[in-house]
Design a protein around this motif. Sequence first.
Motif, PDB file in Angstrom:
ATOM      1  N   ARG A 188       0.835  -1.195   0.000  1.00 21.33           N
ATOM      2  CA  ARG A 188       0.000   0.000   0.000  1.00 21.33           C
ATOM      3  C   ARG A 188       0.874   1.251   0.000  1.00 21.33           C
ATOM      4  O   ARG A 188       1.877   1.311   0.700  1.00 21.33           O
ATOM      5  N   SER A 242      -8.973  -3.408  -4.108  1.00 18.63           N
ATOM      6  CA  SER A 242      -8.847  -2.715  -2.837  1.00 18.63           C
ATOM      7  C   SER A 242     -10.073  -3.004  -1.991  1.00 18.63           C
ATOM      8  O   SER A 242     -11.202  -3.023  -2.494  1.00 18.63           O
ATOM      9  N   GLY A 243      -9.855  -3.226  -0.714  1.00 15.47           N
ATOM     10  CA  GLY A 243     -10.945  -3.494   0.196  1.00 15.47           C
ATOM     11  C   GLY A 243     -10.552  -4.521   1.229  1.00 15.47           C
ATOM     12  O   GLY A 243      -9.592  -5.281   1.039  1.00 15.47           O
ATOM     13  N   PRO A 244     -11.300  -4.585   2.317  1.00 13.84           N
ATOM     14  CA  PRO A 244     -10.982  -5.574   3.358  1.00 13.84           C
ATOM     15  C   PRO A 244     -11.359  -6.980   2.927  1.00 13.84           C
ATOM     16  O   PRO A 244     -12.410  -7.219   2.342  1.00 13.84           O
ATOM     17  N   LEU A 245     -10.456  -7.915   3.205  1.00 16.10           N
ATOM     18  CA  LEU A 245     -10.675  -9.348   2.929  1.00 16.10           C
ATOM     19  C   LEU A 245     -10.997  -9.596   1.454  1.00 16.10           C
ATOM     20  O   LEU A 245     -11.830 -10.428   1.108  1.00 16.10           O
ATOM     21  N   SER A 273      -9.198 -10.517  -2.191  1.00 15.60           N
ATOM     22  CA  SER A 273      -7.982 -11.003  -2.834  1.00 15.60           C
ATOM     23  C   SER A 273      -7.917 -10.518  -4.274  1.00 15.60           C
ATOM     24  O   SER A 273      -8.909 -10.069  -4.851  1.00 15.60           O
TER      25      SER A 273
END
Length: 512
Positions: A155, A248-251, A253
């Motif tokens: 990041r 992009s984002g939580p959890l 892949s």
Amino acid sequence: MPTGVEIILTEPAVFLHAQSQLSPSENETFDATSHSELDTSPPQVRGIVRLTLSKSTRVKDISITLTGMTRTDWPEGLKQNGIEVIEQIEILRLKTSIFRSGEGTPLMPGTTPLEARHETAQPQPGRGTNTPRYMWPEEVREQSRERERPVIPNRPSPMPLRSVRGIIEGLRPTKSSPMTESAPMLEQNTASSHGNAPTPAVPAEWFELRKGQYDYPFSISLPRDLPPSLHADFGHVVYLLRATVFRSGPLVSNLTDQCEVTLVQIPMNDPTTASDSIVVNRTCDDLLSYAVSVEGHSFPIGTTIPMHLTMIPIGKTRVHCITCTLEEQTMYYANERKTMRQEKPHKWNFLRLQNASITDPLLPLMDGGEDALAASPLYPFIEAAACQHPSEEEEIRLAPLSPVGPWHLVMDLNVYMKRQKIINISCQHPKSNVAVHHTLKVILRVERIPDDASANPRILDIAILIPIHITHSKTSCEWLRLPSYESSQPAPSYEMHSPEYRPLPSSPPPPL
């Protein structure tokens, strides 16, 4: 519609010029003398990366990487300790982004992506351009598993919250322009986070794509000196194209897809034009004088090898068996081509001619009846030789009945398409650690009848070795030659009601 990415290649194979087989010094001379005669455009890998989204997704970047590797396996080990069993060398690594431009903004439909850049290791003093890497089989399997795992990019440094909000608001697609099957049409962020004063555009960390399907075309230029794709028993030369969608984002892949790119070497002699023949003319002691003629040097898999065989007996000589075999010799290199291992040749029998009775010879025909020639296994090959020489048709048909000859045979040896996974292509490229040579072997089993009835006959096998090149099936005339204009265009047909139709008068008008 599940979310995923797919690589669709435009061409099933990429063709390399014949000068790729030459050494670097020979390539420079070749370019200086006949560069204008060749196509100046480099080989291209073209295709489409198709991204399918089942919902709105934040995309950071979409990159494609082309990697070329040459690998050889050494079951007995390398060097003195014998612990290195695999040598893998990276030939090529090209990487480019098909989602962002040079300024970091998303590419609009119809624009050209970034140029692919090399990422090969820098040469070290006293070593070659690429340093070999030795691995255990467990390391190779672990490396393949790591490639299948999702890659999380680093990041960038966080930006102020106020600037991030301004970028997001300026990059969201409006409701009036929904995303369709083309590339995303996003607006650049030029809004200011403080009042009305304009600020320089800052590349966004991610862009939001709405639900739909997106096609990103790509084209990668390849160097001219690459070895062709090759798969042998203990080594290979392979080119892999990998597409990665960074999300992009939580959890969440990344999305990846990988396919193999086939590089095909065009032979030196163009199969669409007439090429020189290979002629072997010898006399074996006091037994037989023979001449073998093979039309051409390179033969694609799935085609035939035309061969003309002429035999002239010397004295009382008989021919019992004729065998045509293809031999493949594979050599593996390591330690910058200083270590070499030669495998046992592979053999394929193309043709074997002999009578049902071992005592009866093929030539000359012992039975002089009318049906002797038709019953012989040599009949189709004698007829083919007679058709090629119409002026000597009768002499060629009657020659097998004569013990003095000459005997003419014309054969078409089939390089079967079903054996493409077994028969490798010929390769002698200096950048490939796998070298493959092919030899056409013709064996004539002859018998000499002695003048003395009490002496034993003399039996001998005559081996004729002819070096040839076996090329990829896509180098045949059907792939390299354009169809004729007359065969592709049907003849125009005019109907009675057509305005172009003008009936001709059946008889000339009478004179005035």
